[in-house]
Structures are given as C-alpha cells and as structure tokens.
Design an enzyme around this catalytic site. Structure first.
Site, PDB file in Angstrom:
ATOM      1  N   ALA A  10       0.967  -1.258   0.020  1.00 21.72           N
ATOM      2  CA  ALA A  10      -0.102   0.040   0.045  1.00 21.72           C
ATOM      3  C   ALA A  10       0.777   1.240  -0.028  1.00 21.72           C
ATOM      4  CB  ALA A  10      -0.753  -0.100   1.218  1.00 21.72           C
ATOM      5  N   VAL A  78       3.671 -10.480   3.494  1.00 16.23           N
ATOM      6  CA  VAL A  78       3.718 -11.384   2.241  1.00 16.23           C
ATOM      7  C   VAL A  78       5.095 -12.127   2.596  1.00 16.23           C
ATOM      8  CG1 VAL A  78       3.964 -11.737  -0.048  1.00 16.23           C
ATOM      9  CG2 VAL A  78       2.188  -9.925   0.781  1.00 16.23           C
ATOM     10  N   GLU A 166      18.769  14.992   1.803  1.00 16.77           N
ATOM     11  CA  GLU A 166      17.431  15.298   2.268  1.00 16.77           C
ATOM     12  C   GLU A 166      17.484  15.015   3.882  1.00 16.77           C
ATOM     13  OE1 GLU A 166      13.994  13.803   0.217  1.00 16.77           O
ATOM     14  OE2 GLU A 166      13.906  15.809  -0.794  1.00 16.77           O
ATOM     15  N   ALA A 316       9.088   8.152  -6.416  1.00 17.79           N
ATOM     16  CA  ALA A 316       7.673   8.028  -5.906  1.00 17.79           C
ATOM     17  C   ALA A 316       6.735   8.479  -7.418  1.00 17.79           C
ATOM     18  CB  ALA A 316       7.264   9.073  -5.034  1.00 17.79           C
TER      19      ALA A 316
HETATM   20  P1  NAD Z   1      21.124   6.730  -4.222  1.00 20.34           P
HETATM   21  O1  NAD Z   1      21.530   5.426  -4.636  1.00 20.34           O
HETATM   22  O2  NAD Z   1      20.666   7.622  -5.117  1.00 20.34           O
HETATM   23  O3  NAD Z   1      22.304   7.279  -3.311  1.00 20.34           O
HETATM   24  C1  NAD Z   1      23.097   6.467  -2.520  1.00 20.34           C
HETATM   25  C2  NAD Z   1      24.477   7.225  -2.573  1.00 20.34           C
HETATM   26  O4  NAD Z   1      25.317   6.546  -1.619  1.00 20.34           O
HETATM   27  C3  NAD Z   1      25.456   7.436  -4.003  1.00 20.34           C
HETATM   28  O5  NAD Z   1      25.681   8.643  -3.824  1.00 20.34           O
HETATM   29  C4  NAD Z   1      26.529   6.450  -3.464  1.00 20.34           C
HETATM   30  O6  NAD Z   1      27.466   6.923  -4.240  1.00 20.34           O
HETATM   31  C5  NAD Z   1      26.658   6.336  -2.044  1.00 20.34           C
HETATM   32  N1  NAD Z   1      27.289   5.139  -1.445  1.00 20.34           N
HETATM   33  C6  NAD Z   1      27.013   4.019  -1.960  1.00 20.34           C
HETATM   34  N2  NAD Z   1      27.905   3.048  -1.350  1.00 20.34           N
HETATM   35  C7  NAD Z   1      28.627   3.841  -0.533  1.00 20.34           C
HETATM   36  C8  NAD Z   1      29.632   3.492   0.361  1.00 20.34           C
HETATM   37  N3  NAD Z   1      30.102   2.157   0.558  1.00 20.34           N
HETATM   38  N4  NAD Z   1      30.221   4.471   0.926  1.00 20.34           N
HETATM   39  C9  NAD Z   1      29.957   5.627   0.802  1.00 20.34           C
HETATM   40  N5  NAD Z   1      28.891   6.150   0.104  1.00 20.34           N
HETATM   41  C10 NAD Z   1      28.269   5.196  -0.638  1.00 20.34           C
HETATM   42  O7  NAD Z   1      20.114   6.083  -3.040  1.00 20.34           O
HETATM   43  P2  NAD Z   1      18.929   6.864  -2.217  1.00 20.34           P
HETATM   44  O8  NAD Z   1      19.544   8.253  -1.907  1.00 20.34           O
HETATM   45  O9  NAD Z   1      18.473   5.913  -1.021  1.00 20.34           O
HETATM   46  O10 NAD Z   1      17.855   6.982  -3.086  1.00 20.34           O
HETATM   47  C11 NAD Z   1      17.240   5.561  -3.471  1.00 20.34           C
HETATM   48  C12 NAD Z   1      16.237   6.163  -4.758  1.00 20.34           C
HETATM   49  O11 NAD Z   1      15.014   6.809  -4.222  1.00 20.34           O
HETATM   50  C13 NAD Z   1      17.076   6.931  -5.794  1.00 20.34           C
HETATM   51  O12 NAD Z   1      16.584   6.442  -7.032  1.00 20.34           O
HETATM   52  C14 NAD Z   1      16.481   8.367  -5.570  1.00 20.34           C
HETATM   53  O13 NAD Z   1      16.684   9.299  -6.617  1.00 20.34           O
HETATM   54  C15 NAD Z   1      15.137   8.070  -4.822  1.00 20.34           C
HETATM   55  N6  NAD Z   1      14.814   9.104  -3.916  1.00 20.34           N
HETATM   56  C16 NAD Z   1      14.155  10.320  -4.502  1.00 20.34           C
HETATM   57  C17 NAD Z   1      13.856  11.293  -3.697  1.00 20.34           C
HETATM   58  C18 NAD Z   1      13.129  12.510  -4.201  1.00 20.34           C
HETATM   59  O14 NAD Z   1      12.823  12.417  -5.410  1.00 20.34           O
HETATM   60  N7  NAD Z   1      12.996  13.696  -3.473  1.00 20.34           N
HETATM   61  C19 NAD Z   1      13.970  11.262  -2.531  1.00 20.34           C
HETATM   62  C20 NAD Z   1      14.737  10.252  -1.823  1.00 20.34           C
HETATM   63  C21 NAD Z   1      14.865   9.037  -2.509  1.00 20.34           C
END
Ligand code: NAD
Length: 403
Positions: A10, A78, A166, A316
């Site tokens: 959901a 699930v 964020e 989203a």
């Molecule tokens: P992400 O994959 O976008 O970012 C993760 C970051 O962690 C990257 O910069 C990466 O280089 C770093 N990283 C990975 N392994 C690492 C390590 N071992 N040591 C140090 N740094 C490391 O993941 P997220 O921020 O969790 O986002 C997940 C998804 O959700 C993405 O597609 C994102 O665009 C989306 N999201 C969108 C919004 C929005 O639209 N406002 C907000 C939150 C998330």
C-alpha cells in the site's frame, strides 16, 4: 464470476493501482495486502528521523482509501508468491489466490554486503526505523548530559544520494530541538556525510548539485567525498581515505545512519522472479515476462528508459504512474482488450534541504531556494492526492508556503 485482483503493498504504486481499479463499475473483487494498517509517505521519512515531523503527519489509515463494496484489506506479511498456482503466501495466515496480481512491495535498505552495516548503523526505510533513528538521537543527547562525550553529539550520514542529502537538511533543522535536550548550543551538534564518489548528485548539473551541497556546507555539514565506506564498527565508520595507498581512516560517532541506496523487496527474488537487487525487468506493459497476469511495479520493477538505455531510477513519481498504468491494463485485460505499453516522461525531481530550501529540476528548468521548496510541497501534496484523494491531501498536505 468476478475476477479477483490482489495488490501487494500500500505504498505509492499499490495505492495508485487500487484507486484506478476501484474507479467505475467494474465487476471486480480486490484484495489489498500490507503489513501495516497505514500508508506512509516514503519521501518524507527523513523528517520523522530528524524529529521535525511526527509520523502521524506523514501517514494515513489504509481503511480511509478502501471501498468496502469491492475491496478487502488484509493486514499481513507476504512471504512468497507462487505464480504457478496463483497463490500469495502470508506469514501465519491463509494463502490468498488471485486471477491478477500487482506486486508493489517497495524497497529495502541495501548494505552491499559491507561488514557491520546491519549491526552498527541505523536504517531509515519506513516509519518504525525512522522513529528509531529519532529515539536513538534523543538518547545520545541525554547521554551527553551525563558523560560529556562529544561523540554523542556527532551524527554521520552514510551516502550523499537524494535520501542522505534530504536527511542532512532535516537534521540541520532538528538540531535546535536536539541541542535543547543535550543542554548545548545547536552548533555543538556535528553533522558528517561520508560519500564514495566525488561527483555528487549525478542526476543534476554540477552547478545545481553544488548549490545543494554548498548550502549544507554553509550550515556546517562536513562532507567527506570520494571516501567509500568499507566497514561499520561500533560507533565507527571505516572508510578508504586514499585510493592509491589503500589507506583506511575512521570517523567516530554515536549515531551512524545508513542511506547508501535501496533494493526492491526480497520477496520478489525469493518467489523465483528474475530479480536483480530486488528489481525485475518487466515487459513494456509492466507484466512479468513469464506471467501476463502478474504486474510488478514501483521499486520492485525496472523499466528501460530508451533515451538513456538504463532503467529509470526508482521514484515516487514513476511508482504512481506505474500504479495507474497497471490498473488500466488489468481493466483492459478483463475486457479482452490488448494491454498498453508503459511510457514515462519525468516531470523532474526536487530535493528538499530543510523546510524552506530545495533544489532540483522541473521539466528542463532548474529551480532552487525558497521557490523550489514551494514546488517540492506542491509535488508532495499532489502525490498525497493521487493515493489518498482530496481528504488525505487536505488533512496531511503541506500548505505552509507563506513565511
Ligand atoms: P542513491 O543510490 O540515490 O544514493 C546513494 C549514495 O550512496 C550514492 O551517492 C552512492 O555513491 C553512495 N554510496 C553507496 N555506497 C557507498 C559506500 N560504501 N560508501 C559511501 N557512499 C556510498 O540512494 P538513495 O538516496 O537512498 O535513493 C534511492 C532512490 O530513491 C533513488 O533513485 C533516488 O533518486 C530516490 N529518491 C528520490 C527522492 C526525491 O525525489 N525527492 C528522495 C529520496 C530518494
């Protein structure tokens, strides 16, 4: 006999699909399954983790959006999907059979197998884990009063992706409240971010990404970039400090939050679907390659962006679009009509840094500062409207545009 559609999850994708399927006078029986009895706005959980928003503010009861005439809500976990026998197996509950299935089970934190992540860092993926982060923070502030251990005032965010950025913005905003608990000035609370790569936020131009990072730096956030994390130990982040000499270094802090990316739900792979990091490359109409009655959408799904030749990133926005599309395609199948190809044009994305700053892209236009934060709130309100309708948008929406 009316056909039975089962929706698993959901979140944005699942509820948008429900909304579509509940529309009109379809001869349908729908079952919605979720482990929680509430929907949460996954894009806002960092605010709960930082203590600047309560979880009530970003959740609403699933029953509010369920039309009891056609839909039954089952609260359950699930475990697996048996796609050959068209059954969904739940933990400690009877299995549910389906004619059509929508898998929208969302995401999980990804540790990439790095040692110590599970034991020594805090996840932030849902309401309980976000509340736990805030509870942990308040405990560290209390502990500081007793011990005067400066590490209690240090917070490390691992990963400078959308989520990490964020979260840092919200933590900056939450510092005042935390400092009051610790009995110190807010500046005493130190925020760190350790990131593997040097080119941050690659989805944005360097200038725009730099704007967001510089803003956080101005607020006192310490960035360690180009420093891949190799291990998490008790109160310690171990990172590669020098890629040439392989020299490791350590950063000590009592709060370590893991935000280095997500994978789709493990249930998908466990059920035999061809998943990579929990995501299945679906057909162009969003069905599984081997099952035309199984739709896999949202963060469990990968759809190729023909322009970049890479799967679209999970957001989203795309989850909502997939939910709507899957609902429409099932309605078409029920009428014996062909399904339609899923197409997606991103409207852009905006990252918030605190309540009144943001930066991002809307269409081809770059936006930043206060106007961007207004756009971000409009985006949040729109997504609330798409899953919860006007009632939830008015109750939980962000309308504090005026300073
Ligand atoms: P992400 O994959 O976008 O970012 C993760 C970051 O962690 C990257 O910069 C990466 O280089 C770093 N990283 C990975 N392994 C690492 C390590 N071992 N040591 C140090 N740094 C490391 O993941 P997220 O921020 O969790 O986002 C997940 C998804 O959700 C993405 O597609 C994102 O665009 C989306 N999201 C969108 C919004 C929005 O639209 N406002 C907000 C939150 C998330």
């Amino acid at each position: 006999m009316s056909k039975h559609v089962v929706i698993l999850g959901a979140g944005y994708a699942g509820l948008r699909a429900l909304h579509e399927l509940q529309k009109g006078d379809n001869e349908l029986k729908i079952t919605l399954v979720d482990q929680n009895d509430y929907h949460f706005e996954a894009t806002d959980i960092h605010e709960v983790a930082a203590g600047i928003q309560t979880s009530e503010r970003i959740t609403y009861p699933i029953k509010d959006v369920v039309k009891s005439a056609c839909t039954t809500f089952v609260q359950g976990t699930v475990e697996t999907i048996d796609s050959e026998n068209q059954l969904v197996h739940l933990k400690d509950q009877a299995a549910i059979s389906y004619d059509y299935l929508i898998v929208a089970l969302g995401y999980e934190s990804e540790s990439f197998g790095i040692p110590g992540v599970e034991e020594f860092s805090l996840k932030m993926v849902d309401i309980p884990t976000s509340e736990k982060v805030y509870q942990h923070l308040t405990e560290q502030m209390e502990a500081y009063k007793e011990t005067k251990d400066e590490n209690c005032l240090k917070i490390v965010v691992c990963g400078a992706g959308f989520t990490g950025i964020e979260l840092l913005g919200s933590l900056h905003e939450g510092k005042k409240k935390l400092a009051t608990i610790a009995g110190v000035e807010p500046e005493k609370i130190q925020l760190y971010c350790v990131e593997a790569v040097t080119r941050l936020l690659p989805m944005f131009s360097e200038k725009l990404g730099g704007y967001g990072i510089d803003h956080l730096k101005k607020w006192g956030v310490n960035f360690l970039v180009g420093k891949p994390i190799k291990e998490i130990k008790q109160d310690t982040v171990v990172y590669l400090d020098n890629q040439e000499t392989n020299e490791l270094n350590e950063l000590n802090a009592k709060t370590i939050i893991w935000t280095t990316g997500v994978s789709g739900s493990h249930v998908v792979g466990d059920s035999g679907f061809a998943a990579k990091r929990g995501r299945v490359m679906v057909q162009s109409d969003l069905t599984d390659a081997n099952h035309s009655n199984v739709y896999i959408i949202g963060d469990c799904s990968a759809v190729m962006d023909k322009e970049s030749n890479r799967p679209y990133p999970t957001t989203a926005q795309i989850s909502l679009k997939m939910g709507e599309h899957a609902g429409k395609n099932i309605k078409a199948q029920l009428k014996g009509e062909p399904t339609k190809e899923f197409t997606f044009k991103s409207l852009g994305s905006v990252a918030s840094i605190g309540n009144s700053h943001a930066f991002g892209e809307v269409g081809k236009m770059e936006v930043k500062g206060y106007p961007a934060s207004v756009i971000k709130k409009v985006i949040m309100d729109r997504s609330l409207f798409e899953t919860g309708g006007i009632k939830e948008m008015l109750a939980k929406g962000r309308f504090d545009f005026y300073r």
